[in-house]
Each structure stands twice: as C-alpha cells, then as structure tokens.
Design a protein around this motif. Structure first.
Motif, PDB file in Angstrom:
ATOM      1  N   ALA A   7      98.977  45.378  35.965  1.00  0.00           N
ATOM      2  CA  ALA A   7      97.719  45.088  35.125  1.00  0.00           C
ATOM      3  C   ALA A   7      97.708  43.747  34.631  1.00  0.00           C
ATOM      4  O   ALA A   7      98.714  42.878  34.753  1.00  0.00           O
ATOM      5  CB  ALA A   7      97.509  45.967  33.858  1.00  0.00           C
ATOM      6  N   MET A   8      96.591  43.280  34.240  1.00  0.00           N
ATOM      7  CA  MET A   8      96.256  41.788  33.434  1.00  0.00           C
ATOM      8  C   MET A   8      95.542  41.942  32.571  1.00  0.00           C
ATOM      9  O   MET A   8      94.502  42.771  32.278  1.00  0.00           O
ATOM     10  CB  MET A   8      96.016  40.741  34.685  1.00  0.00           C
ATOM     11  CG  MET A   8      94.607  40.790  35.215  1.00  0.00           C
ATOM     12  SD  MET A   8      94.128  39.439  36.004  1.00  0.00           S
ATOM     13  CE  MET A   8      93.745  38.127  34.896  1.00  0.00           C
ATOM     14  N   PHE A  18      98.424  37.781  29.824  1.00  0.00           N
ATOM     15  CA  PHE A  18      99.426  38.779  29.848  1.00  0.00           C
ATOM     16  C   PHE A  18      99.410  39.684  31.270  1.00  0.00           C
ATOM     17  O   PHE A  18      98.311  40.046  31.714  1.00  0.00           O
ATOM     18  CB  PHE A  18      99.136  39.916  28.681  1.00  0.00           C
ATOM     19  CG  PHE A  18      99.106  39.327  27.315  1.00  0.00           C
ATOM     20  CD1 PHE A  18     100.268  38.892  26.512  1.00  0.00           C
ATOM     21  CD2 PHE A  18      97.863  38.867  26.816  1.00  0.00           C
ATOM     22  CE1 PHE A  18     100.307  38.509  25.215  1.00  0.00           C
ATOM     23  CE2 PHE A  18      98.026  38.177  25.565  1.00  0.00           C
ATOM     24  CZ  PHE A  18      99.177  37.962  24.823  1.00  0.00           C
ATOM     25  N   ALA A  19     100.668  40.135  31.576  1.00  0.00           N
ATOM     26  CA  ALA A  19     100.603  40.793  32.868  1.00  0.00           C
ATOM     27  C   ALA A  19     101.591  42.135  32.496  1.00  0.00           C
ATOM     28  O   ALA A  19     102.706  42.002  31.969  1.00  0.00           O
ATOM     29  CB  ALA A  19     101.025  40.081  33.969  1.00  0.00           C
ATOM     30  N   SER A  20     101.239  43.170  33.004  1.00  0.00           N
ATOM     31  CA  SER A  20     101.987  44.390  32.864  1.00  0.00           C
ATOM     32  C   SER A  20     102.925  44.263  34.261  1.00  0.00           C
ATOM     33  O   SER A  20     102.399  44.131  35.304  1.00  0.00           O
ATOM     34  CB  SER A  20     101.483  45.581  32.870  1.00  0.00           C
ATOM     35  OG  SER A  20     102.436  46.474  33.106  1.00  0.00           O
ATOM     36  N   SER A  36      98.459  27.655  35.882  1.00  0.00           N
ATOM     37  CA  SER A  36      96.782  27.550  36.472  1.00  0.00           C
ATOM     38  C   SER A  36      96.805  28.896  37.719  1.00  0.00           C
ATOM     39  O   SER A  36      95.743  28.732  38.552  1.00  0.00           O
ATOM     40  CB  SER A  36      97.017  26.306  37.238  1.00  0.00           C
ATOM     41  OG  SER A  36      98.304  26.063  38.155  1.00  0.00           O
ATOM     42  N   TRP A  37      97.679  29.724  37.431  1.00  0.00           N
ATOM     43  CA  TRP A  37      97.582  30.893  38.371  1.00  0.00           C
ATOM     44  C   TRP A  37      97.693  32.221  37.600  1.00  0.00           C
ATOM     45  O   TRP A  37      98.218  32.260  36.664  1.00  0.00           O
ATOM     46  CB  TRP A  37      98.753  30.763  39.263  1.00  0.00           C
ATOM     47  CG  TRP A  37      98.737  31.926  40.479  1.00  0.00           C
ATOM     48  CD1 TRP A  37      99.341  33.059  40.362  1.00  0.00           C
ATOM     49  CD2 TRP A  37      98.029  31.844  41.413  1.00  0.00           C
ATOM     50  NE1 TRP A  37      98.837  33.741  41.483  1.00  0.00           N
ATOM     51  CE2 TRP A  37      97.973  33.102  42.323  1.00  0.00           C
ATOM     52  CE3 TRP A  37      97.259  31.083  42.291  1.00  0.00           C
ATOM     53  CZ2 TRP A  37      97.463  33.275  43.499  1.00  0.00           C
ATOM     54  CZ3 TRP A  37      96.719  31.215  43.516  1.00  0.00           C
ATOM     55  CH2 TRP A  37      96.878  32.483  43.912  1.00  0.00           C
ATOM     56  N   PHE A  38      96.585  33.128  37.753  1.00  0.00           N
ATOM     57  CA  PHE A  38      96.491  34.337  37.128  1.00  0.00           C
ATOM     58  C   PHE A  38      97.413  35.514  37.814  1.00  0.00           C
ATOM     59  O   PHE A  38      97.175  35.602  39.187  1.00  0.00           O
ATOM     60  CB  PHE A  38      95.150  34.667  36.928  1.00  0.00           C
ATOM     61  CG  PHE A  38      94.670  33.785  35.922  1.00  0.00           C
ATOM     62  CD1 PHE A  38      94.828  33.748  34.607  1.00  0.00           C
ATOM     63  CD2 PHE A  38      93.685  32.919  36.426  1.00  0.00           C
ATOM     64  CE1 PHE A  38      94.208  32.978  33.739  1.00  0.00           C
ATOM     65  CE2 PHE A  38      93.091  32.053  35.569  1.00  0.00           C
ATOM     66  CZ  PHE A  38      93.471  31.677  34.171  1.00  0.00           C
ATOM     67  N   LEU A  39      98.381  36.137  37.160  1.00  0.00           N
ATOM     68  CA  LEU A  39      98.955  37.333  37.898  1.00  0.00           C
ATOM     69  C   LEU A  39      98.041  38.516  37.956  1.00  0.00           C
ATOM     70  O   LEU A  39      97.445  39.191  36.895  1.00  0.00           O
ATOM     71  CB  LEU A  39     100.278  37.653  37.167  1.00  0.00           C
ATOM     72  CG  LEU A  39     101.172  36.660  37.089  1.00  0.00           C
ATOM     73  CD1 LEU A  39     102.462  36.909  36.061  1.00  0.00           C
ATOM     74  CD2 LEU A  39     101.843  36.298  38.469  1.00  0.00           C
ATOM     75  N   ARG A  40      97.480  38.834  39.067  1.00  0.00           N
ATOM     76  CA  ARG A  40      96.809  40.041  39.265  1.00  0.00           C
ATOM     77  C   ARG A  40      97.293  41.307  39.804  1.00  0.00           C
ATOM     78  O   ARG A  40      98.527  41.158  40.370  1.00  0.00           O
ATOM     79  CB  ARG A  40      95.675  39.685  40.229  1.00  0.00           C
ATOM     80  CG  ARG A  40      94.982  38.367  39.909  1.00  0.00           C
ATOM     81  CD  ARG A  40      93.660  38.355  40.565  1.00  0.00           C
ATOM     82  NE  ARG A  40      92.917  36.974  40.322  1.00  0.00           N
ATOM     83  CZ  ARG A  40      92.303  36.883  39.287  1.00  0.00           C
ATOM     84  NH1 ARG A  40      92.248  37.787  38.427  1.00  0.00           N
ATOM     85  NH2 ARG A  40      91.598  35.892  38.869  1.00  0.00           N
ATOM     86  N   CYS A 105      87.798  30.585  34.932  1.00  0.00           N
ATOM     87  CA  CYS A 105      87.953  32.128  34.457  1.00  0.00           C
ATOM     88  C   CYS A 105      88.661  32.729  35.399  1.00  0.00           C
ATOM     89  O   CYS A 105      88.719  32.910  36.598  1.00  0.00           O
ATOM     90  CB  CYS A 105      86.461  32.567  34.644  1.00  0.00           C
ATOM     91  SG  CYS A 105      86.265  34.388  34.132  1.00  0.00           S
ATOM     92  N   PRO A 106      89.579  33.577  34.686  1.00  0.00           N
ATOM     93  CA  PRO A 106      90.405  34.377  35.243  1.00  0.00           C
ATOM     94  C   PRO A 106      89.755  35.596  36.158  1.00  0.00           C
ATOM     95  O   PRO A 106      90.268  36.013  37.004  1.00  0.00           O
ATOM     96  CB  PRO A 106      91.261  35.288  34.292  1.00  0.00           C
ATOM     97  CG  PRO A 106      91.041  34.333  32.988  1.00  0.00           C
ATOM     98  CD  PRO A 106      89.766  33.728  33.281  1.00  0.00           C
TER      99      PRO A 106
END
Length: 118
Positions: A7-8, A18-20, A36-40, A105-106
């Motif tokens: 989850a993010m 935040f990332a689970s 610059s990268w979102f953990l999805r 935007c994430p």
C-alpha cells in the motif's frame, strides 16, 4: 533484500510518501521516503549496496526512515496525510492542490505550479 509493496500513502504537506512493504521472509515495514518515484502496490523494491531498484530498474528514492509495521501506525499516518488520493486513488481533481508540495501528483492528477489545472 526484496520487498513487495502492499500500500502507499502520500503526504502533500511534507512532499513525502509512505509505503507498506513485506519481505519474502514475512517482515513488514512502513517506509517513509522522498523521491521522484512513488512506490505503488504490486511494485517490488530491491535494496542493495548499489542503490534502490523498483521492478528491477534503478530509481531516485531517498529513504528517510523505516518503522516496524502496525495497523495503528498505518491508520495514524493515513489520517494525518490529508491527501485525497489516499482514500480515492482515481480522482479527477484535487481539493488539496494549492497546499501540495509534490511537483507531480502521486495519483496522476494534473498540477500546474502546485495548483490543480481542472
């Protein structure tokens, strides 16, 4: 070490996320990071001595801190993050865009100079 992202959460007032994450050995963490990268969800994060990789590609992610996972901590972060996308990731516009510190935007909502273009 390899981590599955479960989850993010995005925090627009801090410009961090935040990332689970769960390891192959069942260890669960909450990763607080900026980059610059979102953990999805469904991403694989690989940590190594040469850097961080997401789905086998190097990514610009700066880990600020890692916490042992707990439902209570995750819910607290979620309630304080104040990003509309955390509850509804398929938004067409954002009511927090004027206060958002993210350049992108994430959740993919168009932003122009920190303001929603819609």
């Amino acid at each position: 070490m390899e981590w599955d992202i479960d989850a993010m959460l995005a925090s627009p007032c801090t410009g961090t996320a935040f990332a689970s994450a769960t390891s192959s050995k069942g260890l669960r963490l909450i990763i607080w990071y900026k980059g610059s990268w979102f953990l999805r969800p469904e991403n694989k994060l690989i940590t190594s001595h040469v850097g961080l990789f997401v789905n086998d590609k190097p990514r610009d992610i700066n880990i600020i801190h890692c916490f042992p996972y707990s439902d209570a901590l995750w819910e607290s972060l979620k309630s304080n993050a104040q990003c509309p996308g955390n509850g509804e990731p398929r938004l067409d516009n954002c009511r927090q865009a004027q206060n958002c510190l993210f350049k992108l935007c994430p959740y993919g909502i168009p932003i122009d100079n920190g303001r929603n273009t819609q």
